[in-house]
Structure formats: C-alpha cells, structure tokens
Design a protein around this motif. Structure first.
Motif, PDB file in Angstrom:
ATOM      1  N   UNK A 156       9.363   1.715   7.555  1.00  0.00           N
ATOM      2  CA  UNK A 156       9.210   2.091   8.963  1.00  0.00           C
ATOM      3  C   UNK A 156      10.195   3.215   9.269  1.00  0.00           C
ATOM      4  N   UNK A 157      10.132   3.738  10.480  1.00  0.00           N
ATOM      5  CA  UNK A 157      10.922   4.915  10.829  1.00  0.00           C
ATOM      6  C   UNK A 157      12.418   4.644  10.737  1.00  0.00           C
ATOM      7  N   UNK A 158      12.868   3.462  11.170  1.00  0.00           N
ATOM      8  CA  UNK A 158      14.300   3.170  11.126  1.00  0.00           C
ATOM      9  C   UNK A 158      14.797   2.980   9.696  1.00  0.00           C
ATOM     10  N   UNK A 159      13.975   2.422   8.833  1.00  0.00           N
ATOM     11  CA  UNK A 159      14.349   2.304   7.426  1.00  0.00           C
ATOM     12  C   UNK A 159      14.410   3.676   6.770  1.00  0.00           C
ATOM     13  N   UNK A 189       4.038  -3.480  27.457  1.00  0.00           N
ATOM     14  CA  UNK A 189       3.755  -2.474  26.430  1.00  0.00           C
ATOM     15  C   UNK A 189       5.007  -1.669  26.105  1.00  0.00           C
ATOM     16  N   UNK A 190       5.686  -1.171  27.137  1.00  0.00           N
ATOM     17  CA  UNK A 190       6.873  -0.338  26.924  1.00  0.00           C
ATOM     18  C   UNK A 190       7.996  -1.139  26.278  1.00  0.00           C
ATOM     19  N   UNK A 191       8.266  -2.332  26.795  1.00  0.00           N
ATOM     20  CA  UNK A 191       9.353  -3.147  26.247  1.00  0.00           C
ATOM     21  C   UNK A 191       9.087  -3.510  24.788  1.00  0.00           C
ATOM     22  N   UNK A 192       7.840  -3.845  24.476  1.00  0.00           N
ATOM     23  CA  UNK A 192       7.475  -4.176  23.101  1.00  0.00           C
ATOM     24  C   UNK A 192       7.608  -2.962  22.190  1.00  0.00           C
ATOM     25  N   UNK A 193       7.099  -1.839  22.651  1.00  0.00           N
ATOM     26  CA  UNK A 193       7.129  -0.630  21.835  1.00  0.00           C
ATOM     27  C   UNK A 193       8.558  -0.227  21.502  1.00  0.00           C
ATOM     28  N   UNK A 194       9.418  -0.205  22.510  1.00  0.00           N
ATOM     29  CA  UNK A 194      10.811   0.196  22.298  1.00  0.00           C
ATOM     30  C   UNK A 194      11.518  -0.783  21.361  1.00  0.00           C
ATOM     31  N   UNK A 195      11.302  -2.081  21.572  1.00  0.00           N
ATOM     32  CA  UNK A 195      11.983  -3.092  20.762  1.00  0.00           C
ATOM     33  C   UNK A 195      11.621  -2.953  19.284  1.00  0.00           C
ATOM     34  N   UNK A 196      10.338  -2.790  18.991  1.00  0.00           N
ATOM     35  CA  UNK A 196       9.914  -2.757  17.591  1.00  0.00           C
ATOM     36  C   UNK A 196      10.074  -1.374  16.971  1.00  0.00           C
ATOM     37  N   UNK A 197      10.015  -0.332  17.774  1.00  0.00           N
ATOM     38  CA  UNK A 197      10.275   1.001  17.240  1.00  0.00           C
ATOM     39  C   UNK A 197      11.735   1.102  16.776  1.00  0.00           C
ATOM     40  N   UNK A 198      12.637   0.472  17.495  1.00  0.00           N
ATOM     41  CA  UNK A 198      14.060   0.526  17.151  1.00  0.00           C
ATOM     42  C   UNK A 198      14.487  -0.578  16.187  1.00  0.00           C
ATOM     43  N   UNK A 222      16.278  12.649  16.036  1.00  0.00           N
ATOM     44  CA  UNK A 222      15.494  13.322  17.072  1.00  0.00           C
ATOM     45  C   UNK A 222      14.016  13.024  16.877  1.00  0.00           C
ATOM     46  N   UNK A 223      13.544  13.120  15.629  1.00  0.00           N
ATOM     47  CA  UNK A 223      12.131  12.824  15.338  1.00  0.00           C
ATOM     48  C   UNK A 223      11.800  11.382  15.721  1.00  0.00           C
ATOM     49  N   UNK A 224      12.714  10.452  15.443  1.00  0.00           N
ATOM     50  CA  UNK A 224      12.454   9.041  15.752  1.00  0.00           C
ATOM     51  C   UNK A 224      12.509   8.764  17.249  1.00  0.00           C
ATOM     52  N   UNK A 225      13.228   9.603  18.000  1.00  0.00           N
ATOM     53  CA  UNK A 225      13.371   9.367  19.443  1.00  0.00           C
ATOM     54  C   UNK A 225      12.239   9.969  20.260  1.00  0.00           C
ATOM     55  N   UNK A 226      11.562  10.993  19.723  1.00  0.00           N
ATOM     56  CA  UNK A 226      10.548  11.710  20.494  1.00  0.00           C
ATOM     57  C   UNK A 226       9.425  10.801  20.997  1.00  0.00           C
ATOM     58  N   UNK A 227       8.818   9.926  20.167  1.00  0.00           N
ATOM     59  CA  UNK A 227       7.735   9.078  20.690  1.00  0.00           C
ATOM     60  C   UNK A 227       8.173   8.175  21.845  1.00  0.00           C
ATOM     61  N   UNK A 228       9.379   7.618  21.779  1.00  0.00           N
ATOM     62  CA  UNK A 228       9.851   6.759  22.865  1.00  0.00           C
ATOM     63  C   UNK A 228      10.048   7.545  24.151  1.00  0.00           C
ATOM     64  N   UNK A 229      10.619   8.735  24.032  1.00  0.00           N
ATOM     65  CA  UNK A 229      10.856   9.560  25.213  1.00  0.00           C
ATOM     66  C   UNK A 229       9.538   9.951  25.871  1.00  0.00           C
TER      67      UNK A 229
END
Length: 285
Positions: A233-236, A208-217, A257-264
């Motif tokens: 998406x957030x990165x676009x 779950x974590x590896x997938x979430x981080x990979x696709x969030x970024x 910062x906004x894009x990093x908060x969910x991952x943290x």
C-alpha cells in the motif's frame, strides 16, 4: 444617533477584520507543515534543512522535479496506488452498506436486546486497535489470509463508530416519513434505499471521509499482513525510502506529497458534507 450607529458599525467592522485575520493566521500555522513539505520535495538534498529559522525555508531556490522522478523510478507507484485504492474501496462499500443497515435497525426498529447491543457498540468504540492487533493477526494467519486482500478488508468492514454515526443520524428522521412509505406499500428494504438513503448524504459522506483517511494513513496493519512487494500500500511504499541507506529526505518529501494529494483533494470536494454530517449526527444524543 447617527454617530452612535456609525460607532457600532465601526466596532462590527473591526471585530470582523480581527476574526478573519485570526482565522487566517491559525490557518497558516496549520498549513505551514504541508507547505514546507511541498517546498522541500522540490529542493536538492543539501538545501532541505537550510534556512530553517527564516521564511526562505519555504522558497525552493533551485526547484526541480528530480525527487518525483526518483520516486517513480524506485517505486511502481501506479501499482501501489491501485492496491491502496482497491482495498480502501472494498472497505468503504462494505462499511457504508452493512453499518448503515445496522444503524438503521438500531434507530428505527424495536426488538429484544436493542439497548444491550447499542451499549455494546458504544463500549467497543473505545477499544484501541493495538489491543486486538495480535489476536487478529493470529486469526488471519490461521485462516491463511496473510498477504491476501481479505486480511486488509474483512476485519475492517464492521465499525462501531460508523454504526453509531448512522444510528444518530437516522434517529432524527421523522417516523411519520417512514410510516407513510409503509402505508404506500413499501417494505423495509425498499423504504431504506428509496427514502432514507437519499436524504442521508451527509452522514454517508462523513463516514466515507473518516474511513478513507483512516485506511489511507494506516501503516501498522498492512505492514503486519502484507509481506509481498507487489501488494504494497502507499504507506508501506513510502517506508522504503526510510529503510534504504543513505536516506534521501528530498525523495521522502516527494513521496509524502504524492501520498497526501488524494486526501487533500477528497476533503476539498467533500468538506461541505463532512461538516454537515458531523454537525447533524456526531454530537446528538
């Protein structure tokens, strides 16, 4: 004797202090870019790159939330976050469900070609996304899936690494436990969902974590297939601040910062399962 014991205890205490001090220093080094980004997001544009050679660069002397206001003004941030969470959630559901079943079959079933399939899964793990990105895009275009949710989700549900992770973890589950379920009249599907899944939380959390981080970024693939602004998406969305002149780095820092908060937040709450999952399934053969 007591002097020797005291000396040993003193050495242990010094060793423990040095250990924690070293970890603290290393932690500060790794966290410092995030701290600087957070401080820069609160600074006016003219102060971001001032005092870069001193500790004052981490101190926003004229702190304000104007940069965050600019981000919410220029971007429909709620829609962007909804798009990102939606497509990632669909990938996660498909990944955790289908790849865990594949991993379970490779771990506990005996069938013709099992070794070949496992070797193929391992071999495909080293294939970089860049090698298949162009033919994959052509395939999405021919299917008419460009600028649709299917193009973001379906190609990334099957994952060789996830299959391998699940296979490694499930291999360590005692066969006697599964055989006991069969003796009690439980079929393969019921055994998997009622016995195997509940005791496999760590590997599910790891995937779950590896997938979430990979696709969030992920930036490149959404950039290729998502052409409409309403489906960003957030990165676009963050890229908008880089492509508009003049470039406001203060707003960029706020968007980052906004894009990093969910991952943290996700890693803070799930790090226990992540560490356990890596230790139990990621390094065993």
């Amino acid at each position: 004797m007591s002097s020797r014991t005291s000396s040993i205890e003193r050495q242990k205490l010094i060793g423990k202090i040095l250990f924690y001090l070293g970890n603290f220093i290393i932690g500060i080094i790794f966290v410092s870019p995030l701290l600087w980004m957070l401080c820069a997001s609160l600074k006016p544009e003219a102060e971001i790159f001032a005092n870069m050679n001193s500790i004052r660069t981490f101190i926003p002397t004229h702190a304000s939330f104007n940069n965050y206001i600019e981000v919410f003004t220029r971007l429909n941030i709620l829609n962007v976050l909804k798009n990102t969470f939606c497509y990632i959630a669909l990938i996660l559901v498909g990944d955790l469900f289908l790849n865990s079943l594949c991993g379970y079959a490779l771990a506990k079933f005996d069938f013709k070609g099992k070794g070949l399939i496992l070797n193929l899964v391992i071999a495909l793990m080293v294939l970089p996304m860049e090698a298949i990105m162009l033919p994959l895009y052509i395939e999405m275009s021919q299917l008419g899936w460009v600028n649709t949710l299917q193009a973001l989700v379906i190609p990334f549900i099957p994952k060789c690494f996830s299959i391998y992770m699940f296979r490694q973890f499930f291999s360590d589950i005692p066969d006697e436990l599964i055989e006991a379920a069969y003796i009690d009249g439980s079929g393969h599907i019921r055994t998997f969902f009622s016995i195997v899944v509940p005791i496999s939380k760590t590997v599910y959390a790891t995937v779950f974590i590896l997938d979430f981080v990979a696709h969030w970024n992920d930036f490149m693939w959404p950039f290729l297939v998502m052409t409409g602004e309403e489906k960003r998406t957030i990165q676009l969305a963050v890229q908008v601040f880089f492509g508009t002149q003049p470039v406001h780095y203060s707003a960029i820092m706020a968007a980052l910062v906004i894009s990093a908060v969910p991952m943290i937040l996700m890693f803070i709450f799930m790090q226990k399962y992540y560490v356990e999952g890596i230790a139990s399934s990621g390094i065993k053969g």
